[in-house]
Design a protein around this motif. Structure first.
Motif, short mmCIF file in Angstrom:
data_model
loop_
_atom_site.label_atom_id
_atom_site.label_comp_id
_atom_site.label_asym_id
_atom_site.label_seq_id
_atom_site.Cartn_x
_atom_site.Cartn_y
_atom_site.Cartn_z
N LEU A 1 34.01 46.30 43.45
CA LEU A 1 35.06 45.32 43.76
C LEU A 1 35.65 44.73 42.49
O LEU A 1 36.86 44.59 42.34
CB LEU A 1 34.50 44.20 44.63
CG LEU A 1 34.70 44.31 46.13
CD1 LEU A 1 34.08 43.12 46.83
CD2 LEU A 1 36.18 44.42 46.47
N VAL B 1 35.17 35.59 36.88
CA VAL B 1 35.72 36.23 38.08
C VAL B 1 34.68 37.17 38.68
O VAL B 1 34.47 37.20 39.90
CB VAL B 1 37.03 36.99 37.76
CG1 VAL B 1 37.48 37.81 38.96
CG2 VAL B 1 38.12 36.00 37.35
N ILE C 1 38.07 47.13 40.88
CA ILE C 1 39.37 47.27 41.55
C ILE C 1 40.20 46.00 41.45
O ILE C 1 41.39 46.03 41.16
CB ILE C 1 39.15 47.64 43.03
CG1 ILE C 1 38.61 49.06 43.13
CG2 ILE C 1 40.44 47.50 43.82
CD1 ILE C 1 38.01 49.39 44.46
N LEU C 2 39.54 44.84 41.66
CA LEU C 2 40.30 43.59 41.63
C LEU C 2 40.78 43.25 40.23
O LEU C 2 41.84 42.65 40.05
CB LEU C 2 39.45 42.44 42.19
CG LEU C 2 39.11 42.54 43.68
CD1 LEU C 2 38.22 41.39 44.12
CD2 LEU C 2 40.39 42.56 44.52
N ILE C 3 40.03 43.65 39.23
CA ILE C 3 40.40 43.32 37.85
C ILE C 3 41.32 44.37 37.24
O ILE C 3 42.30 44.04 36.58
CB ILE C 3 39.14 43.11 36.99
CG1 ILE C 3 38.40 41.85 37.46
CG2 ILE C 3 39.50 43.00 35.51
CD1 ILE C 3 37.03 41.66 36.89
N SER C 4 41.03 45.64 37.50
CA SER C 4 41.82 46.70 36.86
C SER C 4 42.83 47.38 37.78
O SER C 4 43.62 48.21 37.32
CB SER C 4 40.89 47.78 36.29
OG SER C 4 39.93 47.20 35.44
N GLY C 5 42.81 47.06 39.07
CA GLY C 5 43.75 47.68 39.97
C GLY C 5 43.40 49.13 40.27
O GLY C 5 42.29 49.58 39.99
N ILE D 1 43.40 37.25 30.58
CA ILE D 1 43.89 38.09 31.68
C ILE D 1 45.41 38.11 31.64
O ILE D 1 46.03 37.35 30.90
CB ILE D 1 43.41 37.58 33.06
CG1 ILE D 1 43.88 36.14 33.28
CG2 ILE D 1 41.90 37.68 33.18
CD1 ILE D 1 43.55 35.62 34.67
N ILE E 1 50.02 43.29 41.22
CA ILE E 1 48.61 42.87 41.16
C ILE E 1 47.68 43.89 41.80
O ILE E 1 46.63 44.24 41.26
CB ILE E 1 48.45 41.49 41.82
CG1 ILE E 1 49.12 40.43 40.95
CG2 ILE E 1 46.97 41.16 42.02
CD1 ILE E 1 49.36 39.14 41.69
N LEU E 2 48.08 44.39 42.98
CA LEU E 2 47.20 45.32 43.70
C LEU E 2 47.10 46.65 42.96
O LEU E 2 46.07 47.32 43.02
CB LEU E 2 47.69 45.53 45.13
CG LEU E 2 47.60 44.29 46.04
CD1 LEU E 2 48.18 44.59 47.42
CD2 LEU E 2 46.16 43.82 46.18
N ILE E 3 48.17 47.04 42.28
CA ILE E 3 48.16 48.34 41.61
C ILE E 3 47.60 48.25 40.18
O ILE E 3 46.82 49.09 39.77
CB ILE E 3 49.58 48.95 41.61
CG1 ILE E 3 49.96 49.32 43.06
CG2 ILE E 3 49.65 50.18 40.72
CD1 ILE E 3 51.41 49.69 43.25
N SER E 4 47.97 47.19 39.48
CA SER E 4 47.55 47.10 38.08
C SER E 4 46.40 46.13 37.82
O SER E 4 45.90 46.04 36.71
CB SER E 4 48.74 46.70 37.19
OG SER E 4 49.81 47.57 37.39
N GLY E 5 46.02 45.34 38.84
CA GLY E 5 44.95 44.39 38.64
C GLY E 5 45.39 43.18 37.82
O GLY E 5 46.58 42.96 37.63
N ILE E 6 44.43 42.44 37.33
CA ILE E 6 44.76 41.23 36.57
C ILE E 6 44.41 41.41 35.11
O ILE E 6 44.47 40.47 34.32
CB ILE E 6 44.01 40.01 37.13
CG1 ILE E 6 42.49 40.17 37.00
CG2 ILE E 6 44.40 39.77 38.59
CD1 ILE E 6 41.72 38.91 37.38
N ASN E 7 44.05 42.63 34.74
CA ASN E 7 43.67 42.89 33.36
C ASN E 7 44.83 42.65 32.40
O ASN E 7 45.98 42.71 32.78
CB ASN E 7 43.23 44.36 33.23
CG ASN E 7 41.77 44.45 32.90
OD1 ASN E 7 41.18 43.49 32.38
ND2 ASN E 7 41.17 45.59 33.20
N LYS E 8 44.46 42.39 31.16
CA LYS E 8 45.47 42.25 30.10
C LYS E 8 46.07 43.58 29.76
O LYS E 8 45.42 44.59 29.82
CB LYS E 8 44.82 41.69 28.85
CG LYS E 8 45.26 40.32 28.55
CD LYS E 8 45.91 39.91 27.29
CE LYS E 8 47.36 39.98 27.04
NZ LYS E 8 48.24 39.37 27.94
N ILE F 1 36.54 51.18 49.34
CA ILE F 1 36.69 49.82 48.82
C ILE F 1 38.12 49.53 48.43
O ILE F 1 38.62 48.42 48.61
CB ILE F 1 35.72 49.59 47.64
CG1 ILE F 1 34.27 49.73 48.14
CG2 ILE F 1 35.92 48.21 47.03
CD1 ILE F 1 33.21 49.44 47.11
#
Lengths: 189, 189
Positions: free
Chosen positions: A179, A82, A182-186, A141, B182-189, B148
């Motif tokens: 980016l 990603v 932010i996109l991965i961890s929010g 993920i 998704i926007l707040i927490s991201g896609i992380n595990k 960002i």
DNA sequence: ATCCCAAACTAACAGTTGTTAGTTTGTAGT
DNA sequence: ACTACAAACTAACAACTGTTAGTTTGGGAT
């Protein structure tokens, strides 16, 4: 080969105007005036307005497809893939913010190559989806809604062409890293 | 008041076509044909092509501004405010995906009202920014790059008009919730 | 000096554009 | 039956569109 320089100048000038007003609203006379010549003179270098659009869009679409192939075939974690996709978008966009506007907004005005463009685009999205799918299967993920995750990330990446020119002081590497974060961890604490 | 119905039909039809090809590529004859009448007949109901674009864009821009005022003045947490902004976008967009295409892509073709539109837009972005700023000051969200973060969230929300029509089975509430996650927490595990 | 040729030019084309003027049509209320 | 009027129509306009044909220009190689 002869000096392609002049043709490239036309394409660059056209791309700039296409970004401001869109393909349909830009006339051959607009492009010519921006170059300080007459519209008819453009045809010494290009065959049609349509060819300009094709040159702008297809080369970019192919660059994305090539980049995605590279990422797909590399043996790295889902998160790293990603991150690589994010970097791919940032790098291509930083080099050609004008062209990216046409790629996003004017592809429907392609005549002969619209089908080819859509095939590249669909292939790209399918590849990205399979990266996310695999990440969920491997538990790398979170287990959210795949469609919305893809939509959210790609929406942001596709809008980069609007953001990058406003912040020229930010380096591509720095932007990619921010980016990714932010996109991965929010934005959560 | 007289029956505004016919005028609204024209605007709705035009918005649909504007989404497909953009304002400049759509002719008055295109709009008329789509309604089964002649181009000249349109002028019994509207004063110009430009007026159609204005009606589409300004009403939407004002709806966003009003929604943001409401959120700004409410006494809720930063996370809840962000969720409210997401819901605002989902709700407005779900009701008018065609018009949202013009708002995003054709605002530069506004003549008299471009300045007014940009003022609304800048005000909206400033308000959203102050929500994020405050959240960081109060330690309610992570301490990342404000610019960002704003860019990323707004990019996704502004692209909703493309995504919603493809997934009509997803309810606005469900979409808002998933997006917030998704926007707040991201896609992380 | 002569030739070559890329790259500009002028002039024009046929089709399309948004829009106007004036006219006809159908229907609802009297 | 008559009137009124919204809403369609035909015909036309001046401006603009992408593009072509044929011509001129100016600098580099012979």
């Amino acid at each position: 080969m002869k000096s392609e320089t002049r043709k490239e100048e036309i394409i660059k000038t056209a791309a700039k105007l296409f970004k401001e007003k869109g393909y349909s609203a830009v006339t051959m006379r607009d492009i010519a005036t921006a170059m300080g010549i007459k519209a008819a003179s453009l045809y010494n270098h290009i065959s049609s307005k349509q060819e300009i659009l094709k040159d702008i869009i297809i080369s970019l679409a192919e660059a994305f497809t090539e980049g995605m192939q590279q990422i797909k075939s590399s043996h790295i974690s889902t998160i790293q893939k990603v991150q690589a996709v994010i970097k791919l978008h940032v790098d291509i966009t930083a080099k050609n913010t004008y062209g990216m506007a046409s790629l996003n907004n004017d592809w429907m005005h392609l005549e002969d190559e619209r089908g080819y463009y859509l095939a590249l685009r669909n292939g790209y999205e399918a590849d990205f989806r399979s990266i996310i799918d695999e990440g969920m299967r491997r538990n790398e993920i979170c287990n959210g809604n795949v469609e919305i995750i893809i939509f959210s990330i790609l929406s942001t990446l596709r809008s980069l062409y609007l953001w990058i020119p406003k912040k020229e002081d930010v380096s591509p590497q720095e932007l990619s890293d921010n980016l990714s974060s932010i996109l991965i961890s929010g934005i959560n604490k």
